[in-house]
Design a protein around this motif. Structure first.
Motif, PDB file in Angstrom:
ATOM      1  N   ASN A 230       0.748  -1.317   0.021  1.00 11.68           N
ATOM      2  CA  ASN A 230       0.204   0.010  -0.092  1.00 11.68           C
ATOM      3  C   ASN A 230       1.035   1.207   0.006  1.00 11.68           C
ATOM      4  O   ASN A 230       0.385   2.368   0.004  1.00 11.68           O
ATOM      5  N   ARG A 231       2.262   1.143   0.061  1.00 15.05           N
ATOM      6  CA  ARG A 231       3.034   2.104   0.030  1.00 15.05           C
ATOM      7  C   ARG A 231       2.865   3.253   1.030  1.00 15.05           C
ATOM      8  O   ARG A 231       2.566   4.484   0.708  1.00 15.05           O
TER       9      ARG A 231
ATOM     10  N   VAL B 234       1.199  13.030   3.818  1.00 18.08           N
ATOM     11  CA  VAL B 234       0.796  12.699   5.307  1.00 18.08           C
ATOM     12  C   VAL B 234      -0.759  12.003   5.028  1.00 18.08           C
ATOM     13  O   VAL B 234      -1.612  13.079   4.612  1.00 18.08           O
ATOM     14  N   LEU B 235      -1.002  10.686   5.562  1.00 18.17           N
ATOM     15  CA  LEU B 235      -2.195  10.305   5.119  1.00 18.17           C
ATOM     16  C   LEU B 235      -3.204  10.373   6.570  1.00 18.17           C
ATOM     17  O   LEU B 235      -4.233  10.654   6.835  1.00 18.17           O
ATOM     18  N   GLY B 236      -2.272  10.359   7.820  1.00 16.84           N
ATOM     19  CA  GLY B 236      -3.113  10.206   9.048  1.00 16.84           C
ATOM     20  C   GLY B 236      -2.029  10.665  10.163  1.00 16.84           C
ATOM     21  O   GLY B 236      -1.007  10.262  10.108  1.00 16.84           O
ATOM     22  N   LEU B 237      -2.787  10.988  11.457  1.00 14.22           N
ATOM     23  CA  LEU B 237      -2.016  11.141  12.380  1.00 14.22           C
ATOM     24  C   LEU B 237      -2.577  10.516  13.717  1.00 14.22           C
ATOM     25  O   LEU B 237      -3.692  10.414  13.713  1.00 14.22           O
TER      26      LEU B 237
ATOM     27  N   ARG C  79      -5.508   5.355   5.996  1.00 19.78           N
ATOM     28  CA  ARG C  79      -4.508   4.547   5.517  1.00 19.78           C
ATOM     29  C   ARG C  79      -4.790   4.330   3.809  1.00 19.78           C
ATOM     30  O   ARG C  79      -3.821   3.608   3.040  1.00 19.78           O
ATOM     31  N   THR C  80      -6.002   4.791   3.494  1.00 25.64           N
ATOM     32  CA  THR C  80      -6.332   4.730   1.968  1.00 25.64           C
ATOM     33  C   THR C  80      -5.692   5.614   1.223  1.00 25.64           C
ATOM     34  O   THR C  80      -5.387   6.950   1.633  1.00 25.64           O
TER      35      THR C  80
ATOM     36  N   THR D 133       1.080   8.335   9.938  1.00 25.96           N
ATOM     37  CA  THR D 133       0.954   7.432   8.731  1.00 25.96           C
ATOM     38  C   THR D 133       1.378   8.100   7.462  1.00 25.96           C
ATOM     39  O   THR D 133       0.702   9.222   7.170  1.00 25.96           O
ATOM     40  N   LEU D 134       2.475   7.926   6.877  1.00 25.64           N
ATOM     41  CA  LEU D 134       3.106   8.410   5.760  1.00 25.64           C
ATOM     42  C   LEU D 134       2.920   7.826   4.380  1.00 25.64           C
ATOM     43  O   LEU D 134       3.181   6.870   4.145  1.00 25.64           O
ATOM     44  N   ALA D 135       2.496   8.581   3.490  1.00 30.27           N
ATOM     45  CA  ALA D 135       2.357   7.982   1.993  1.00 30.27           C
ATOM     46  C   ALA D 135       3.911   7.870   1.610  1.00 30.27           C
ATOM     47  O   ALA D 135       4.642   8.867   1.564  1.00 30.27           O
ATOM     48  N   LEU D 136       4.209   6.815   0.622  1.00 30.19           N
ATOM     49  CA  LEU D 136       5.310   6.646   0.065  1.00 30.19           C
ATOM     50  C   LEU D 136       5.197   6.548  -1.677  1.00 30.19           C
ATOM     51  O   LEU D 136       4.138   6.286  -1.898  1.00 30.19           O
ATOM     52  N   ARG D 137       6.363   6.728  -1.979  1.00 29.00           N
ATOM     53  CA  ARG D 137       6.515   6.588  -3.590  1.00 29.00           C
ATOM     54  C   ARG D 137       7.421   5.682  -3.976  1.00 29.00           C
ATOM     55  O   ARG D 137       8.189   5.377  -3.462  1.00 29.00           O
ATOM     56  N   PRO D 138       7.238   5.143  -5.167  1.00 28.54           N
ATOM     57  CA  PRO D 138       8.270   4.365  -5.876  1.00 28.54           C
ATOM     58  C   PRO D 138       9.639   4.978  -5.786  1.00 28.54           C
ATOM     59  O   PRO D 138       9.492   6.190  -6.068  1.00 28.54           O
TER      60      PRO D 138
END
Length: 466
Positions: A108-109, A168-171, A186-187, A214-219
């Motif tokens: 889910n990156r 940032v997706l959530g805290l 987390r979506t 909760t942090l978003a990652l990239r390729p």
């Protein structure tokens, strides 16, 4: 009565955290009193507390609230606005011992981390999984994620990947009543309710204490190709930036250095950047598309610079050369520190006005008689004029503050904002009021009152409660 209450509070905190996590020795406490902004006021805290869990923070918050002792949250102290500076009698709550990377979800990156994780450590950890955490402040090798979140930190890659909030997706946040709030998701998508996550990112510790993100990652991007171009005139370099933007190009990095920055770095590193001495401005760009696509993007950038009138342009796909050029950009502030104390400003202007800002800063430098170097993120217009002064000289300190304010006024006059990524803190409160106006300020105060009615968290930072 206060002494008794404070003594009882310290005893309770030691029972909750352990004696080694409640610091009161004056020499130790001194190292936690302020961040990297030299002109921001800093008080003397009652103690420094070093919790390791969200539950401990909840208990600290409740104990402090019960006796009316304010709390100033703090990360590593790399900030440049005084936002983490102590006020007299407060608790400095440092989250640097909460340094676990709790989860890396490759499918889910995303990553779930505690606030004390160092930015570079997170980047290196996710790289092992072929992933990338984009925010990269200049202090990325020692600043913490919690501090990045609190100030909505930026960095060199903002032109393509945005600032901290964009990842940032959530805290998880401890509120002023000690309750634990979970925001976000987390979506990839989600619009359920107000966006409370973005409210807390950039709030400078005035609304709560962030305990998890909760942090978003990239390729993981491809190996970069790098361009350096120098210009005899500042406005010519600025025109190159405008041409790059109009052409629809989005390099992964686009930085600008003025002549003062170039000269300082060349002397510091004992090297030449591009065409050597005499350049008015330098652009540094990278493309992380990789392979033929990356080389083609850099070649297009190079040709645009030449067409505009660059004196010198050089591109390379060699990683070692690229790292050296980027190291020169990151060396600007250390190079200036050899000349005196650096007071780094932070204004963001429309990209079409970058040249006007640099020229205006040169005029301010000449008027006040202090060295001012301008370096910044040309791709998004976020400039960092740095004033060099002698902090032991009252005259130079006064002139530095005068120049600091003049640069902010200049930025606003060019259609900009008084801070692009460092925040308001305890140094720009009057400027926030000027920029957002009375209705904006009233709205800020209403939000603060709703979430922190006792004014427990970082009182007096960003704006006053009254």
């Amino acid at each position: 009565m206060k002494v008794t209450a404070h003594t009882a509070l310290l005893a309770e905190l030691r029972a909750v955290l352990g004696r080694g996590a409640v610091l009161t020795d004056p020499e130790v406490v001194e190292t936690y009193r302020r961040d990297m902004m030299p002109l921001a006021a800093a008080g003397v805290p009652l103690a420094v507390v070093l919790p390791t869990t969200a539950n401990q923070i909840q208990r600290v918050v409740r104990a402090a609230a019960a006796v009316g002792v304010p709390i100033v949250p703090r990360g590593a102290g790399s900030g440049l606005s005084g936002a983490a500076n102590a006020i007299d009698g407060c608790l400095i709550l440092s989250t640097t011992r909460m340094r676990s990377i709790l989860e890396i979800d490759t499918a889910n990156r995303l990553a779930v981390v505690e606030p004390g994780v160092v930015n570079l450590d997170l980047r290196e950890a996710v790289e092992k999984h072929g992933l990338f955490y984009p925010p990269d402040p200049s202090s990325y090798d020692w600043c913490t994620i919690g501090g990045n979140l609190a100030t909505n930190a930026g960095g060199l890659c903002c032109v393509k990947y945005g600032v901290t909030t964009d990842s940032v997706l959530g805290l998880e946040v401890v509120l002023a009543d000690g309750e634990l709030l979970r925001t976000g998701r987390r979506t990839v998508k989600g619009v359920a309710g107000y966006d409370l996550t973005k409210l807390f990112v950039g709030s400078e510790g005035t609304l709560g204490v962030i305990t998890k993100a909760t942090l978003a990652l990239r390729p993981l991007p491809q190996a970069p190709s790098t361009l350096v171009a120098t210009f005899a005139e500042t406005q010519t370099a600025a025109s190159a930036v405008s041409r790059i933007v109009r052409a629809g190009l989005v390099p992964s990095l686009l930085e600008i250095m003025d002549s003062v920055s170039i000269d300082a770095v060349e002397r510091h590193l004992n090297t030449e950047l591009g065409a050597g001495a005499g350049s008015a401005a330098l652009l540094l760009a990278q493309s992380d598309l990789g392979g033929d696509a990356g080389r083609a993007e850099i070649e297009t950038l190079e040709q645009l610079c030449i067409d505009v009138g660059a004196d010198f342009a050089y591109s390379t796909s060699d990683l070692a050369e690229g790292r050296l050029l980027l190291a020169a950009r990151r060396a600007v502030l250390p190079a200036l520190e050899l000349l005196g104390r650096g007071l780094t400003d932070d204004v963001c202007v429309p990209r079409t006005r970058i040249g006007d800002l640099i020229v205006g800063c040169a005029a301010i430098s000449q008027r006040v008689g202090l060295t001012i170097a301008v370096v910044g993120h040309a791709g998004d217009g976020n400039m960092h004029p740095t004033i060099v002064f002698d902090p032991d000289s009252p005259t130079e300190t006064s002139l530095a503050r005068e120049a600091f304010d003049e640069i902010l006024a200049l930025g606003i006059s060019l259609g900009g904002t008084v801070t692009g990524e460092h925040g308001i803190g305890k140094i720009k409160q009057n400027w926030l009021a000027k920029e957002i106006g009375p209705i904006g300020l009233r709205t800020h105060r209403a939000l603060k009152q709703a979430l922190d009615p006792m004014n427990l968290f970082n009182p007096g930072s960003m704006f006053t409660a009254e």
